[in-house]
Write a protein that holds these residues in place. Structure first.
Motif, PDB file in Angstrom:
ATOM      1  N   GLY A  89    -148.907  -9.224-105.642  1.00  0.00           N
ATOM      2  CA  GLY A  89    -148.668  -9.783-104.306  1.00  0.00           C
ATOM      3  C   GLY A  89    -149.881 -10.520-103.763  1.00  0.00           C
ATOM      4  O   GLY A  89    -150.420 -10.169-102.708  1.00  0.00           O
ATOM      5  N   GLN A 118    -142.276 -13.269 -95.700  1.00  0.00           N
ATOM      6  CA  GLN A 118    -143.025 -14.459 -95.319  1.00  0.00           C
ATOM      7  C   GLN A 118    -142.292 -15.345 -94.310  1.00  0.00           C
ATOM      8  O   GLN A 118    -142.930 -16.014 -93.507  1.00  0.00           O
ATOM      9  N   VAL A 131    -143.256 -35.461 -95.887  1.00  0.00           N
ATOM     10  CA  VAL A 131    -144.431 -36.294 -96.143  1.00  0.00           C
ATOM     11  C   VAL A 131    -144.231 -36.972 -97.494  1.00  0.00           C
ATOM     12  O   VAL A 131    -143.977 -36.314 -98.511  1.00  0.00           O
ATOM     13  N   GLU A 138    -142.709 -30.281 -91.795  1.00  0.00           N
ATOM     14  CA  GLU A 138    -141.994 -29.486 -92.805  1.00  0.00           C
ATOM     15  C   GLU A 138    -140.751 -30.263 -93.249  1.00  0.00           C
ATOM     16  O   GLU A 138    -139.934 -30.639 -92.406  1.00  0.00           O
ATOM     17  N   ALA A 139    -140.625 -30.441 -94.560  1.00  0.00           N
ATOM     18  CA  ALA A 139    -139.516 -31.255 -95.080  1.00  0.00           C
ATOM     19  C   ALA A 139    -138.155 -30.618 -94.810  1.00  0.00           C
ATOM     20  O   ALA A 139    -137.197 -31.312 -94.443  1.00  0.00           O
ATOM     21  N   GLY A 173    -150.415 -14.357-104.030  1.00  0.00           N
ATOM     22  CA  GLY A 173    -150.354 -15.802-103.800  1.00  0.00           C
ATOM     23  C   GLY A 173    -150.440 -16.195-102.342  1.00  0.00           C
ATOM     24  O   GLY A 173    -151.280 -17.019-101.950  1.00  0.00           O
ATOM     25  N   LEU A 174    -149.600 -15.619-101.518  1.00  0.00           N
ATOM     26  CA  LEU A 174    -149.604 -15.951-100.094  1.00  0.00           C
ATOM     27  C   LEU A 174    -150.913 -15.492 -99.443  1.00  0.00           C
ATOM     28  O   LEU A 174    -151.488 -16.188 -98.615  1.00  0.00           O
ATOM     29  N   ASN A 175    -151.359 -14.304 -99.833  1.00  0.00           N
ATOM     30  CA  ASN A 175    -152.631 -13.804 -99.293  1.00  0.00           C
ATOM     31  C   ASN A 175    -153.737 -14.821 -99.553  1.00  0.00           C
ATOM     32  O   ASN A 175    -154.524 -15.143 -98.661  1.00  0.00           O
ATOM     33  N   ASP A 219    -150.107 -22.707-102.281  1.00  0.00           N
ATOM     34  CA  ASP A 219    -149.460 -22.984-103.570  1.00  0.00           C
ATOM     35  C   ASP A 219    -149.653 -24.436-104.019  1.00  0.00           C
ATOM     36  O   ASP A 219    -149.520 -24.723-105.212  1.00  0.00           O
ATOM     37  N   ARG A 235    -139.488 -13.982-101.094  1.00  0.00           N
ATOM     38  CA  ARG A 235    -140.734 -14.287-101.797  1.00  0.00           C
ATOM     39  C   ARG A 235    -141.765 -13.270-101.309  1.00  0.00           C
ATOM     40  O   ARG A 235    -141.573 -12.084-101.454  1.00  0.00           O
ATOM     41  N   ALA A 236    -142.864 -13.730-100.731  1.00  0.00           N
ATOM     42  CA  ALA A 236    -143.934 -12.781-100.402  1.00  0.00           C
ATOM     43  C   ALA A 236    -143.544 -11.827 -99.281  1.00  0.00           C
ATOM     44  O   ALA A 236    -142.809 -12.171 -98.360  1.00  0.00           O
ATOM     45  N   ALA A 237    -144.079 -10.626 -99.403  1.00  0.00           N
ATOM     46  CA  ALA A 237    -143.992  -9.653 -98.315  1.00  0.00           C
ATOM     47  C   ALA A 237    -145.323  -8.903 -98.216  1.00  0.00           C
ATOM     48  O   ALA A 237    -145.843  -8.693 -97.123  1.00  0.00           O
ATOM     49  N   THR A 238    -145.889  -8.522 -99.372  1.00  0.00           N
ATOM     50  CA  THR A 238    -147.099  -7.690 -99.350  1.00  0.00           C
ATOM     51  C   THR A 238    -148.279  -8.454 -98.755  1.00  0.00           C
ATOM     52  O   THR A 238    -148.671  -9.507 -99.258  1.00  0.00           O
ATOM     53  N   PRO A 251    -146.022 -20.462 -95.237  1.00  0.00           N
ATOM     54  CA  PRO A 251    -147.019 -19.577 -94.623  1.00  0.00           C
ATOM     55  C   PRO A 251    -148.427 -20.167 -94.575  1.00  0.00           C
ATOM     56  O   PRO A 251    -149.122 -20.023 -93.563  1.00  0.00           O
ATOM     57  N   THR A 252    -148.850 -20.849 -95.637  1.00  0.00           N
ATOM     58  CA  THR A 252    -150.199 -21.430 -95.615  1.00  0.00           C
ATOM     59  C   THR A 252    -150.301 -22.508 -94.546  1.00  0.00           C
ATOM     60  O   THR A 252    -151.269 -22.548 -93.765  1.00  0.00           O
ATOM     61  N   ASP A 268    -148.121 -28.254 -99.131  1.00  0.00           N
ATOM     62  CA  ASP A 268    -146.728 -28.582 -99.439  1.00  0.00           C
ATOM     63  C   ASP A 268    -146.242 -27.929-100.731  1.00  0.00           C
ATOM     64  O   ASP A 268    -145.365 -28.464-101.410  1.00  0.00           O
TER      65      ASP A 268
END
Ligand SMILES: Cc1cc2nc3c(=O)[nH]c(=O)nc-3n(C[C@H](O)[C@H](O)[C@H](O)COP(=O)(O)OP(=O)(O)OC[C@H]3O[C@@H](n4cnc5c(N)ncnc54)[C@H](O)[C@@H]3O)c2cc1C
Length: 418
Positions: free
Chosen positions: A318, A123, A148, A49-50, A320-322, A308, A59-62, A29-30, A180
């Motif tokens: 909720g 996510q 990478v 993207e590997a 981390g992704l935010n 991350d 994982r994230a939703a909120t 997502p980031t 990554d």
């Protein structure tokens, strides 16, 4: 999803335009949000993207109001909300007495944001939504299945070594965004310390069709404090939009991952939440290691860490992704400034802001959120629950609590860090 059929340039920059080139390592997502934001600001973008697929593990939703504002700025907030569930409330419960302790209402933020609610959109849907938008920009590509391996830089450019299948080659760019993930190859290659700690217990995530709204009266986001075991219960839409629930609980100290995910433990965990839960309703099981860490540096020359790759936290709240999306938006402003010839002090503002805000808002809140849910000392536990009740009852404290949990206060604080 298949790898893009538009090849990225290799070995040397073969740009047909004058646009500066940004390589983004990591299509989580980031990475995808950073890539789209860069494409929209006129950079040429190569997103690598590997994995050969989009990871759809739970994982994230909120997604909080502040982040919805950023998604709106990127132009796809209606689509994002449509693929998820709108959550006006979140609740705290006392597992020991099976009672609701407090309910927080985003409606109190109506004067602060056009989005006085959280949205639960998984996510992987965000990634699915954004990839085609990146590829729609001339000169912008994304590749799945390209890893990478490392990066070198001088004053003018970054040279990134990549692997596609058995083939290794290099790409050149003006900037590299390392998105990554927690095990970031780029962060490790730069020798940047990842300061913090890892919890001894892991978190199990059990996805079930059991309806906790009907059986327990839960809303879509619930935090359950328990002197024996804490839990979180969330509703997500699922790919079919039919709705399902995720229950998150810690492992016991002596329990292996295999034991925690075995039928007997899964059923016992679910039935400790609600006696009427059935194993047949559990549609997915997953276990995660959980960390609280921040990278010592977020920028080294032309290489920037985001998401991350630069910070990890437990998922209670909720955040981390935010935070990764907030990083991405600050970062694109920074790269624009760099393109316009900004000095080092301005470019280092990315680290000054994002590292400080992660410590003050993400690390502090998530560590405290976990302590609140797992407190075993009866007096301290009661005090924490009473404090939640008092916070809910006082409109000023209620709103202040929401300002922090939604990261709107973090955005305000950012503007005070020069
Ligand atoms: C159970 C759980 C629930 C959570 N809930 C929430 C929530 O509700 N709200 C919230 O805000 N956060 C939540 N989080 C946190 C959130 O999932 C992460 O913060 C988020 O995934 C970070 O996104 P990212 O893109 O930075 O990293 P990642 O999602 O880890 O993506 C990194 C990507 O980089 C790729 N990659 C890795 N190495 C390389 C390489 N060398 N080359 C190329 N690609 C590479 C990986 O394959 C991956 O796709 C939760 C986490 C967990 C575990």
């Amino acid at each position: 999803m298949a790898r893009s059929d538009r090849p990225a340039s290799t070995s040397t920059s073969t740009s047909t335009s004058d646009a500066q080139h940004v390589i983004v390592a990591g299509g989580g997502p980031t990475g995808v949000v950073a890539a789209l934001a860069c494409a929209q600001r006129g950079f040429r973008v190569t997103l690598l993207e590997a994995a050969g697929f989009i990871d759809d593990n739970p994982r994230a939703a909120t997604t909080h109001p502040s982040t919805l504002e950023y998604i709106a700025r990127l132009g796809f907030v209606d689509e994002f909300i449509e693929k998820g569930l709108v959550c006006r409330y979140f609740q705290f419960w006392d597992r020991d007495t099976q009672t609701r302790v407090a309910q927080f209402d985003h409606e109190l933020l109506r004067d602060e944001t056009p989005f006085p609610f959280a949205v639960q959109t998984e996510q992987h849907k965000l990634v699915q939504m954004v990839l085609p938008k990146i590829a729609a920009f001339a000169g912008c590509v994304h590749e799945l299945g390209t890893e990478v391996l490392g990066a070198e830089q001088d004053a003018q450019r970054v040279t990134v070594t990549i692997r596609r299948g058995a083939e290794t080659s290099t790409l050149e760019a003006d900037y590299l965004i390392a998105a990554d993930g927690g095990r970031s190859t780029i962060r490790k290659g730069l020798g940047i310390a990842f300061e913090g700690f890892t919890f001894p217990e892991r978190f199990t995530v059990l996805t079930t069709l059991h309806d906790f709204e009907r059986s327990l009266g839960c809303c879509y986001r619930n935090y359950l404090a328990g002197s024996d075991e804490w839990a979180m219960i969330f509703k997500v839409a699922g790919d079919d939009m039919a709705g399902r629930w995720r229950a998150v609980m810690p492992t016991r100290e002596s329990e292996s991952d295999e034991e925690a995910l075995a039928d007997a433990s899964v059923l016992s965990r679910m039935q400790r939440l609600d006696r009427s839960c059935r194993l047949d309703d559990v549609v997915h099981r997953k276990i995660y290691n959980v960390h609280q860490r921040i990278a010592a540096q977020f920028r080294v020359g032309r290489i920037y860490l985001a998401g991350d790759a630069s910070h990890l936290n437990n998922p209670i709240g909720g955040l981390g992704l935010n935070c990764g999306i907030h990083d991405a938006m600050e970062l694109v402003d920074t790269l624009e400034a760099a393109r316009d010839g900004a000095d080092e002090t301005r470019l280092d503002r990315y680290q000054r802001r994002r590292r400080t805000l992660n410590a003050e808002f993400i690390q502090e809140q998530t560590i405290n959120n976990k302590k609140r849910l797992e407190e075993k000392d009866p007096a301290a536990r009661q005090q924490r629950l009473d404090d939640l009740k008092a916070t809910e009852a006082d409109p000023v404290r209620h709103k202040a609590f929401l300002m922090r949990s939604s990261l709107l206060a973090s955005v305000q604080r950012a503007n005070t860090i020069a």
